[in-house]
Design an enzyme around this catalytic site. Structure first.
Site, PDB file in Angstrom:
ATOM      1  N   GLY A  11       0.819  -1.043  -0.040  1.00  0.00           N
ATOM      2  CA  GLY A  11       0.089  -0.092  -0.104  1.00  0.00           C
ATOM      3  C   GLY A  11       0.683   1.161  -0.025  1.00  0.00           C
ATOM      4  O   GLY A  11       0.549   2.364  -0.438  1.00  0.00           O
ATOM      5  N   GLY A  12       2.126   1.274   0.342  1.00  0.00           N
ATOM      6  CA  GLY A  12       3.028   2.171   0.282  1.00  0.00           C
ATOM      7  C   GLY A  12       2.674   3.408   1.180  1.00  0.00           C
ATOM      8  O   GLY A  12       1.823   3.400   2.005  1.00  0.00           O
ATOM      9  N   GLY A  69       6.019  25.126   6.088  1.00  0.00           N
ATOM     10  CA  GLY A  69       5.793  24.872   4.862  1.00  0.00           C
ATOM     11  C   GLY A  69       4.206  24.666   4.508  1.00  0.00           C
ATOM     12  O   GLY A  69       3.604  24.058   5.243  1.00  0.00           O
ATOM     13  N   GLY A  70       3.888  25.515   3.727  1.00  0.00           N
ATOM     14  CA  GLY A  70       2.660  25.829   3.334  1.00  0.00           C
ATOM     15  C   GLY A  70       2.266  24.791   2.145  1.00  0.00           C
ATOM     16  O   GLY A  70       1.158  25.365   1.428  1.00  0.00           O
ATOM     17  N   GLY A  71       2.701  23.695   1.850  1.00  0.00           N
ATOM     18  CA  GLY A  71       2.358  23.024   0.843  1.00  0.00           C
ATOM     19  C   GLY A  71       0.857  22.102   1.226  1.00  0.00           C
ATOM     20  O   GLY A  71       0.394  22.153   2.342  1.00  0.00           O
ATOM     21  N   VAL A  97       8.069  20.000   4.477  1.00  0.00           N
ATOM     22  CA  VAL A  97       8.706  20.897   3.386  1.00  0.00           C
ATOM     23  C   VAL A  97       8.950  19.992   2.166  1.00  0.00           C
ATOM     24  O   VAL A  97       9.499  20.374   1.197  1.00  0.00           O
ATOM     25  CB  VAL A  97      10.132  21.462   3.863  1.00  0.00           C
ATOM     26  CG1 VAL A  97       9.871  22.664   4.460  1.00  0.00           C
ATOM     27  CG2 VAL A  97      11.050  20.278   4.023  1.00  0.00           C
ATOM     28  N   GLY A  98       7.889  19.101   1.883  1.00  0.00           N
ATOM     29  CA  GLY A  98       7.723  18.362   0.756  1.00  0.00           C
ATOM     30  C   GLY A  98       8.665  16.857   0.729  1.00  0.00           C
ATOM     31  O   GLY A  98       9.041  16.486   1.719  1.00  0.00           O
ATOM     32  N   HIS A 150     -30.933  17.762  -9.087  1.00  0.00           N
ATOM     33  CA  HIS A 150     -31.164  18.769  -7.926  1.00  0.00           C
ATOM     34  C   HIS A 150     -31.745  18.292  -6.500  1.00  0.00           C
ATOM     35  O   HIS A 150     -32.642  17.124  -6.821  1.00  0.00           O
ATOM     36  CB  HIS A 150     -32.233  19.963  -8.549  1.00  0.00           C
ATOM     37  CG  HIS A 150     -32.622  20.962  -7.543  1.00  0.00           C
ATOM     38  ND1 HIS A 150     -31.870  21.851  -7.176  1.00  0.00           N
ATOM     39  CD2 HIS A 150     -33.719  21.134  -6.939  1.00  0.00           C
ATOM     40  CE1 HIS A 150     -32.278  22.687  -6.422  1.00  0.00           C
ATOM     41  NE2 HIS A 150     -33.671  22.178  -6.182  1.00  0.00           N
TER      42      HIS A 150
HETATM   43  P1  FAD Z   1       4.877   5.045  -2.363  1.00  0.00           P
HETATM   44  O1  FAD Z   1       3.573   4.965  -1.965  1.00  0.00           O
HETATM   45  O2  FAD Z   1       5.825   5.775  -1.679  1.00  0.00           O
HETATM   46  O3  FAD Z   1       5.465   3.453  -2.253  1.00  0.00           O
HETATM   47  C1  FAD Z   1       6.675   3.190  -2.549  1.00  0.00           C
HETATM   48  C2  FAD Z   1       6.742   1.695  -1.894  1.00  0.00           C
HETATM   49  O4  FAD Z   1       8.065   1.313  -2.188  1.00  0.00           O
HETATM   50  C3  FAD Z   1       6.978   1.983  -0.337  1.00  0.00           C
HETATM   51  O5  FAD Z   1       5.911   0.850   0.215  1.00  0.00           O
HETATM   52  C4  FAD Z   1       8.262   1.479   0.095  1.00  0.00           C
HETATM   53  O6  FAD Z   1       8.304   0.753   1.427  1.00  0.00           O
HETATM   54  C5  FAD Z   1       8.789   0.515  -1.056  1.00  0.00           C
HETATM   55  N1  FAD Z   1       9.991   0.543  -1.205  1.00  0.00           N
HETATM   56  C6  FAD Z   1      10.996   1.593  -1.624  1.00  0.00           C
HETATM   57  N2  FAD Z   1      12.343   1.102  -1.826  1.00  0.00           N
HETATM   58  C7  FAD Z   1      12.165  -0.226  -1.953  1.00  0.00           C
HETATM   59  C8  FAD Z   1      12.926  -1.256  -2.054  1.00  0.00           C
HETATM   60  N3  FAD Z   1      14.123  -0.960  -2.503  1.00  0.00           N
HETATM   61  N4  FAD Z   1      12.553  -2.705  -2.055  1.00  0.00           N
HETATM   62  C9  FAD Z   1      11.312  -3.058  -1.701  1.00  0.00           C
HETATM   63  N5  FAD Z   1      10.462  -1.845  -1.509  1.00  0.00           N
HETATM   64  C10 FAD Z   1      10.677  -0.552  -1.722  1.00  0.00           C
HETATM   65  N6  FAD Z   1      -1.650  11.574  -2.795  1.00  0.00           N
HETATM   66  C11 FAD Z   1      -2.913  11.588  -3.180  1.00  0.00           C
HETATM   67  O7  FAD Z   1      -2.995  11.453  -4.475  1.00  0.00           O
HETATM   68  N7  FAD Z   1      -3.978  11.856  -2.462  1.00  0.00           N
HETATM   69  C12 FAD Z   1      -3.659  12.162  -1.196  1.00  0.00           C
HETATM   70  O8  FAD Z   1      -4.585  12.797  -0.446  1.00  0.00           O
HETATM   71  C13 FAD Z   1      -2.311  12.195  -0.718  1.00  0.00           C
HETATM   72  N8  FAD Z   1      -2.329  12.623   0.726  1.00  0.00           N
HETATM   73  C14 FAD Z   1      -0.842  12.426   1.343  1.00  0.00           C
HETATM   74  C15 FAD Z   1      -0.634  12.532   2.672  1.00  0.00           C
HETATM   75  C16 FAD Z   1       0.602  12.494   3.297  1.00  0.00           C
HETATM   76  C17 FAD Z   1       0.985  12.869   4.422  1.00  0.00           C
HETATM   77  C18 FAD Z   1       1.627  12.085   2.186  1.00  0.00           C
HETATM   78  C19 FAD Z   1       3.067  11.984   2.940  1.00  0.00           C
HETATM   79  C20 FAD Z   1       1.639  11.787   0.892  1.00  0.00           C
HETATM   80  C21 FAD Z   1       0.049  11.891   0.339  1.00  0.00           C
HETATM   81  N9  FAD Z   1      -0.079  11.804  -0.938  1.00  0.00           N
HETATM   82  C22 FAD Z   1      -1.339  11.702  -1.239  1.00  0.00           C
HETATM   83  C23 FAD Z   1       0.870  11.307  -1.688  1.00  0.00           C
HETATM   84  C24 FAD Z   1       0.962   9.833  -2.044  1.00  0.00           C
HETATM   85  O9  FAD Z   1       1.049   9.322  -0.879  1.00  0.00           O
HETATM   86  C25 FAD Z   1       2.200   9.714  -2.778  1.00  0.00           C
HETATM   87  O10 FAD Z   1       2.032  10.325  -4.164  1.00  0.00           O
HETATM   88  C26 FAD Z   1       2.083   8.146  -3.648  1.00  0.00           C
HETATM   89  O11 FAD Z   1       1.945   7.208  -2.292  1.00  0.00           O
HETATM   90  C27 FAD Z   1       3.227   7.664  -4.334  1.00  0.00           C
HETATM   91  O12 FAD Z   1       2.924   6.514  -4.679  1.00  0.00           O
HETATM   92  P2  FAD Z   1       4.105   5.376  -5.291  1.00  0.00           P
HETATM   93  O13 FAD Z   1       3.611   4.094  -5.362  1.00  0.00           O
HETATM   94  O14 FAD Z   1       4.958   6.034  -6.130  1.00  0.00           O
HETATM   95  O15 FAD Z   1       4.948   5.513  -3.794  1.00  0.00           O
END
Ligand code: FAD
Length: 844
Positions: free
Chosen positions: A40-41, A174-176, A263-264, A436
């Site tokens: 789920g990341g 950070g206002g992001g 800050v991103g 509506h």
């Molecule tokens: P990720 O979700 O970061 O997943 C990457 C995965 O790779 C991780 O589970 C990590 O453990 C795994 N990994 C890394 N390196 C390795 C390796 N070498 N071997 C095996 N596994 C590895 N986005 C939205 O669209 N809507 C939102 O409301 C939103 N809210 C957010 C709120 C917060 C607080 C944060 C921090 C982010 C938010 N985001 C939101 C952004 C969103 O979470 C990310 O854009 C999205 O998760 C990116 O998906 P991804 O699959 O690229 O990477």
């Protein structure tokens, strides 16, 4: 563990990675996914989902506190942070489990551990080497840090989600988006929130007028925003922490119990061994080409790790694009309608171009705004802060962007996204019936407001101006070569009959006042065909039309441009399916629809249905079912003309698929050997059924096939009606003069695939998008509009008029009688019917 070798290994189980893995498995690839943490990341574990779960708690709390006017009276409302956290964790756990279940059910092998690229198409994980034909890097991003004195005293977005209690005072650096969502959450829960942003505006990617609404709301909760403020240090003080900053050279300080450093985020490749495996990095992000390939053979990358728009839905979209590319499709991600949501209170969402951005690009735009204070649904919800703003191209009315701040903005953006993605116009949006009372009505009202026609707010412009806005040249149209750019009032127009072919000259087709009636007549015929076909499609899905139903949608310029130049004594041989050809020829559209309905009033008395369109008086021979089967008939017709020593011409229209069969070659050969007066016209819509022409045909340019018979042949832009008219007219006159066959290939595109029942999966989204942008009617309307011959109001009136006409046509067809069963053989044997009683069927 996993063992074996894989077609695709995805590294990272976030929304990019797990979606890519599921799609790869759907496409039949042996797929594995490697995740070192939880499936789920970031999105599921520490991002989108936990934040939104907690924000739901804070929203409920705010609503409950404001419940009295709604009749909900509760004393001593309190917030249980631990309970909210527990619920958040449960939601996260459920979704993580759900993703694991999906991967398992999809046949994806899950591997736990940190993957390292081993080079040469393999990865190392947990002491094992896994070979793969393709590797997709989806390792996401990690919280960014900055060199800040006292940074160790701050918490990041991961840590703030795990707080044990609500901080009475929260400073956000950070206002992001991430910072502002936490600011909104904790302000609603009673924290005193202070935001410190280095830039002149928080949420820099959001339009200023929306940001102002949010800032005001936050201020109402006691929050403070300091923009242009650079944080110098975080220090410990007796009462907790203090953030020291400077604004325009002046020092300031804010006391806090917790300081969120937001800050991103930065692309994450730690431990991946990317560069050693030949994957190029640039400032930490993996570099990809427009198909998401990295610099290493067989290695692809998606999601946050490639930078760009770092959002979960974009990561998923890229995941799908990448594995479809691996499977041999050609998917270039198109980000122009990627929606962006901010779950503040009020919520913010936007898609497409902003007002400022559009102006910076030099576009002429129209803006429409609708405040939620005027929305019935918003008032019933008690959430009337904010507004919807639409940005549209001034000339065409095409929607360029939508910006919303207000209740459920993040859901409302879905309709806007669909509209921007598909290039819909303001009018298409406002002509869609909106339920509506709902919040989406506000989008419709904003679209109306952009045209000075809003119903539920006062319009800015006078109604008169709104009813007849001055035509505004769009930037696209301004680049077109036009003969005449004069501006003039557009008078009501009566379409005129086409001139004789010899009269169709370049002069006659110039965009001038003199030619206006003729040109607008052409435009109306194109619109009639478009609407006829769209409604025919609906009737087919209602089973009013049987058999096959092939539509000319997208081919109107070729259809009209190829048929109008013919004299009424010339013959048209076309295949059974071309309703648009019949309409362009002047056959009563009522009879065409009635034929499709299989009614007695149809062109073939309902005996042909969708398979046989025929009109002897108009010399329209539209009936032979097999692909290319009518070409020998056309050659025969031309032979008859020659035999009778007449000056008529046969025009034979066929698709590109017909040029791959023997009858095509025999017919061309025959016509050349006997010098027959026939114009062969290939409507090349680039797909023979589901196969692209370049894969089905010996030569990509079909007109070159005619060279084999020493026949003059040309290729024309079939999306440009004036070009088709002119070139066809010239060729017809040559054929008439010397009785030599000639060949035209008109390059066009059928928007609805091969037929109504065609799922149209073989054409890529980019292909469709590319040609949709070249819509022949829109293109012609641009030409007419920029030369002052017609304006949007006129086009609209044509659409309305044509729609009414087509409704009449359908009514006529529907109410027409069916052929009598005992007379079904009638008309099948010309002239013999009355004398051949044995041909009649027995009454049922
Ligand atoms: P990720 O979700 O970061 O997943 C990457 C995965 O790779 C991780 O589970 C990590 O453990 C795994 N990994 C890394 N390196 C390795 C390796 N070498 N071997 C095996 N596994 C590895 N986005 C939205 O669209 N809507 C939102 O409301 C939103 N809210 C957010 C709120 C917060 C607080 C944060 C921090 C982010 C938010 N985001 C939101 C952004 C969103 O979470 C990310 O854009 C999205 O998760 C990116 O998906 P991804 O699959 O690229 O990477």
């Amino acid at each position: 563990m996993a063992g074996g070798s894989f077609d695709v290994i995805v590294v990272g189980g976030g929304p990019g990675g797990y979606v890519a893995a599921l799609r790869a498995a759907q496409l039949g690839a042996a797929t594995a996914i490697v995740e070192k943490d939880r499936m789920g990341g970031t999105c599921l574990v520490r991002g989108c989902i936990p934040t939104k779960a907690l924000l739901q708690s804070s929203e409920l709390y705010s609503l409950a506190k404001a419940g009295a006017p709604f009749g909900v009276v509760a004393d001593n409302i309190a917030f249980d942070w631990a309970a909210a956290q527990k619920r958040k964790t449960a939601v996260v756990d459920q979704l993580v489990k759900g993703v694991e279940g999906l991967l398992k059910a999809g046949g994806v092998t899950m591997v736990r551990g940190a993957a390292k690229l081993a080079g040469g198409g393999a990865i190392d994980v947990a002491g094992e080497r896994l070979p793969a034909k393709n590797i997709v890097i989806a390792t996401g991003s990690a919280v960014s840090s900055i060199p800040l004195k006292g940074a160790e005293l701050t918490i990041d977005s991961d840590a703030i989600l795990e707080l044990k209690e609500i901080p009475p005072r929260l400073a956000v650096i950070g206002g992001g988006v991430v910072g502002m969502e936490f600011a909104a959450m904790f302000a609603a829960l009673g924290s005193k929130v202070t935001v410190l942003e280095m830039l002149p505006q928080i949420l820099p990617m959001v339009e200023t007028d929306l940001v102002n609404v949010y800032a005001k709301h936050l201020a109402g909760l006691g929050g403070e925003i300091h923009t242009d403020s650079k944080v110098d240090a975080v220090v410990k003080v007796r009462s907790g922490l203090q953030v020291r900053f400077s604004t325009g050279g002046e020092g300031g300080a804010v006391d806090a119990d917790q300081v969120l450093l937001a800050v991103g985020r930065s692309p994450y490749t730690e431990g991946l061994g990317a560069e050693a495996a030949g994957v190029k990095l640039e400032r930490g992000r993996v570099v990809v080409d427009d198909h998401l390939r990295t610099s290493a053979q067989g290695v692809w990358a998606i999601g946050d790790v490639i930078g760009g728009i770092m959002l979960a839905h974009v990561a998923s979209y890229e995941g799908i694009c990448a594995v479809e590319n691996i499977a041999g499709h050609a998917r270039v991600p198109d980000y122009h309608a990627a929606p962006n949501c901010v779950y503040t209170d009020p919520e913010i969402a936007h898609v497409g171009l902003g007002e400022k951005e559009a102006k910076e690009r030099g576009l002429e735009i129209r803006i429409g705004r609708f405040p939620f204070a005027a929305s019935g649904r918003a008032l019933t919800l008690g959430q009337s802060e904010g507004f919807v703003k639409v940005v549209a191209d001034a000339g065409s009315g095409r929607l360029l962007g939508v910006h919303i701040i207000g209740p459920r903005a993040t859901d409302l953006i879905a309709e806007a996204t669909l509209a921007v993605q598909n290039g819909l116009t303001l009018e298409q949006l406002d002509l869609t019936i909106h339920a509506h009372p709902t919040l989406p009505e506000s989008l419709m009202e904003a679209a109306l407001a952009a045209q000075g026609r809003a119903i539920h707010i006062a319009n800015r412009r006078s109604p008169a101006a709104a009813a007849n806005p001055a035509p505004t040249p769009s930037p696209i149209a301004a680049t077109l070569p036009l003969h005449n750019r004069e501006r003039q009032m557009v008078a009501p127009v009566k379409p005129t009959a086409p001139p004789a072919p010899a009269a169709i000259t370049a002069k006659k087709l110039e965009l001038t006042k003199e030619n206006r009636d003729f040109l607008l007549g052409i435009h109306r015929t194109m619109q009639l065909i478009r609407r006829f076909e769209e409604r025919a499609q609906e009737q087919y899905t209602k089973a009013k039309i049987g058999g096959y139903c092939h539509l000319n949608i997208g081919e109107e310029a070729t259809v009209v441009g190829a048929i109008l130049p013919l004299k009424l004594t010339d013959y048209i041989f076309t295949s059974y399916r071309e309703h648009g050809h019949a309409i362009a020829r002047g056959i009563d559209p009522k009879a065409v629809m009635a034929e499709l309905f299989g009614k007695e009033t149809g062109t073939s008395h309902g005996r042909g249905g969708s398979m046989h369109m025929f009109d002897a008086k108009l010399r329209f021979m539209g009936g032979y079912g097999i692909v290319g089967g009518h070409l020998p008939l056309a050659a025969g017709g031309a032979a008859a003309i020659k035999y009778r020593q007449e000056k008529d011409v046969v025009e034979c229209l066929f698709g590109d698929g017909a040029t791959n069969i023997g009858a095509f070659h025999e017919s061309l050969n025959f016509s050349k050997v006997f010098d027959l007066p026939v114009l062969w016209l290939c409507v090349n819509n680039r797909y023979g059924m589901g196969t692209p022409v370049e894969k089905a045909s010996a030569v990509a340019d079909i007109y070159k096939k005619a060279c084999a018979y020493d026949m003059e042949s040309i290729q024309v832009d079939g999306m440009n009606v004036r070009e088709v008219l002119l070139r066809t007219s010239e060729m017809i006159e040559k054929v008439r003069t010397d009785s030599q066959p000639r060949f035209i290939e008109a390059l066009c595109y059928r928007f609805k695939g091969h037929s109504v029942v065609d799922p149209d999966k073989y054409r890529s989204a980019e292909d469709k998008e590319k040609f949709r942008k070249a819509d022949p009617i829109v293109f012609f309307e641009h030409e007419l509009e920029t030369s002052g011959l017609a304006d949007e109001e006129y086009f609209k009136s044509v659409r309305v008029e044509v729609e009414a006409e087509v409704q009449e046509i359908i009514k006529f067809a529907d109410e027409s009688p069916d052929p009598k069963v005992e007379e079904l053989y009638r008309y099948a044997y010309v002239g013999e019917w009355e004398d051949r009683p044995e041909l009649r069927g027995d009454p049922l």
